[in-house]
Write an enzyme that holds these catalytic residues in place. Structure first.
Site, PDB file in Angstrom:
ATOM      1  N   SER A  62      28.326   8.478   5.998  1.00  0.00           N
ATOM      2  CA  SER A  62      29.069   8.254   4.771  1.00  0.00           C
ATOM      3  C   SER A  62      28.945   6.791   4.378  1.00  0.00           C
ATOM      4  CB  SER A  62      30.534   8.649   4.990  1.00  0.00           C
ATOM      5  OG  SER A  62      31.124   9.079   3.796  1.00  0.00           O
ATOM      6  N   ILE A 111      29.815   5.710   9.625  1.00  0.00           N
ATOM      7  CA  ILE A 111      30.208   5.351   8.258  1.00  0.00           C
ATOM      8  C   ILE A 111      29.931   3.880   7.964  1.00  0.00           C
ATOM      9  CG2 ILE A 111      32.609   4.932   8.956  1.00  0.00           C
ATOM     10  CD1 ILE A 111      33.422   6.045   6.124  1.00  0.00           C
ATOM     11  N   CYS A 112      29.604   3.622   6.714  1.00  0.00           N
ATOM     12  CA  CYS A 112      29.469   2.284   6.162  1.00  0.00           C
ATOM     13  C   CYS A 112      28.312   1.520   6.804  1.00  0.00           C
ATOM     14  CB  CYS A 112      30.801   1.543   6.285  1.00  0.00           C
ATOM     15  SG  CYS A 112      30.988   0.149   5.156  1.00  0.00           S
ATOM     16  N   HIS A 113      28.572   0.430   7.524  1.00  0.00           N
ATOM     17  CA  HIS A 113      27.531  -0.371   8.170  1.00  0.00           C
ATOM     18  C   HIS A 113      27.141   0.167   9.551  1.00  0.00           C
ATOM     19  CE1 HIS A 113      28.814  -3.231   5.080  1.00  0.00           C
ATOM     20  NE2 HIS A 113      27.672  -3.865   5.280  1.00  0.00           N
TER      21      HIS A 113
END
Length: 180
Positions: free
Chosen positions: A158, A105-107
């Site tokens: 995500s 998720i994210c970075h």
């Protein structure tokens, strides 16, 4: 199922660790905190220090084959530290080579880019990683959650903390399918 949660000694976005961790526990799984150093990791709420969490296993000693799946929480600094650690990168790559499911998720996809496992895959992330993913041979999409079934394993990605509910539900479904 034992699920490895790989994080650096500092820089993980706390909610991106704690929400998936709790979802895994609630789903009957055994989450295991894996890091590059023994002791505790320092989580963050964006740029502010948050809680600390005890490390269960060190990446250089942890056997990827002892886990059924891998979760890579984000935070800006966390994946940047991980991608500079050869053992962490090899740990991630091993999940792909063994055909085990991975969620990021994210970075966190920065670590996937460094592990050279993005090529030919479709994934999402924090928008600033879009060019890195494309340059690594992946296709970036702006979706709440993306499941890529390219290759021997499934990859769930995500974008951000606002997507955590969908991220957790999806990776739990995918991990259950893979375990069956």
């Amino acid at each position: 199922m034992r699920i490895a949660f790989l994080v650096a000694p500092e820089g993980v976005e706390q909610v991106e660790l704690t929400d998936p961790w709790q979802a895994a526990k609630d789903g009957g799984h055994e989450p295991v905190l894996v890091s590059t150093k023994q002791g505790e990791i320092q989580a963050f709420n964006h740029l502010d220090k948050a809680d600390t969490f005890p490390v269960d296993e060190v990446v250089g000693e942890a056997a990827p084959g002892s886990f059924g799946a891998l979760v890579l929480p984000g935070g800006v600094a966390n994946p940047d530290f991980l991608r500079m650690d050869d053992k962490a990168v090899a740990f991630v790559r091993d999940f792909f080579e063994q055909g085990r499911p991975v969620a990021a998720i994210c970075h966190a996809p920065w670590t996937l880019v460094e592990a050279d496992v993005v090529r030919g895959r479709t994934l999402t992330s924090w928008p600033s990683l879009r060019t890195d993913i494309r340059n690594a041979g992946g296709t970036w999409v702006d979706e709440q959650v993306q499941v890529c079934d390219h290759g021997a394993n499934k990859l769930v990605t995500s974008r951000k903390p606002d997507d955590l509910k969908a991220f957790c539900e999806t990776f739990l479904d995918v991990f259950a399918e893979e375990a069956a």
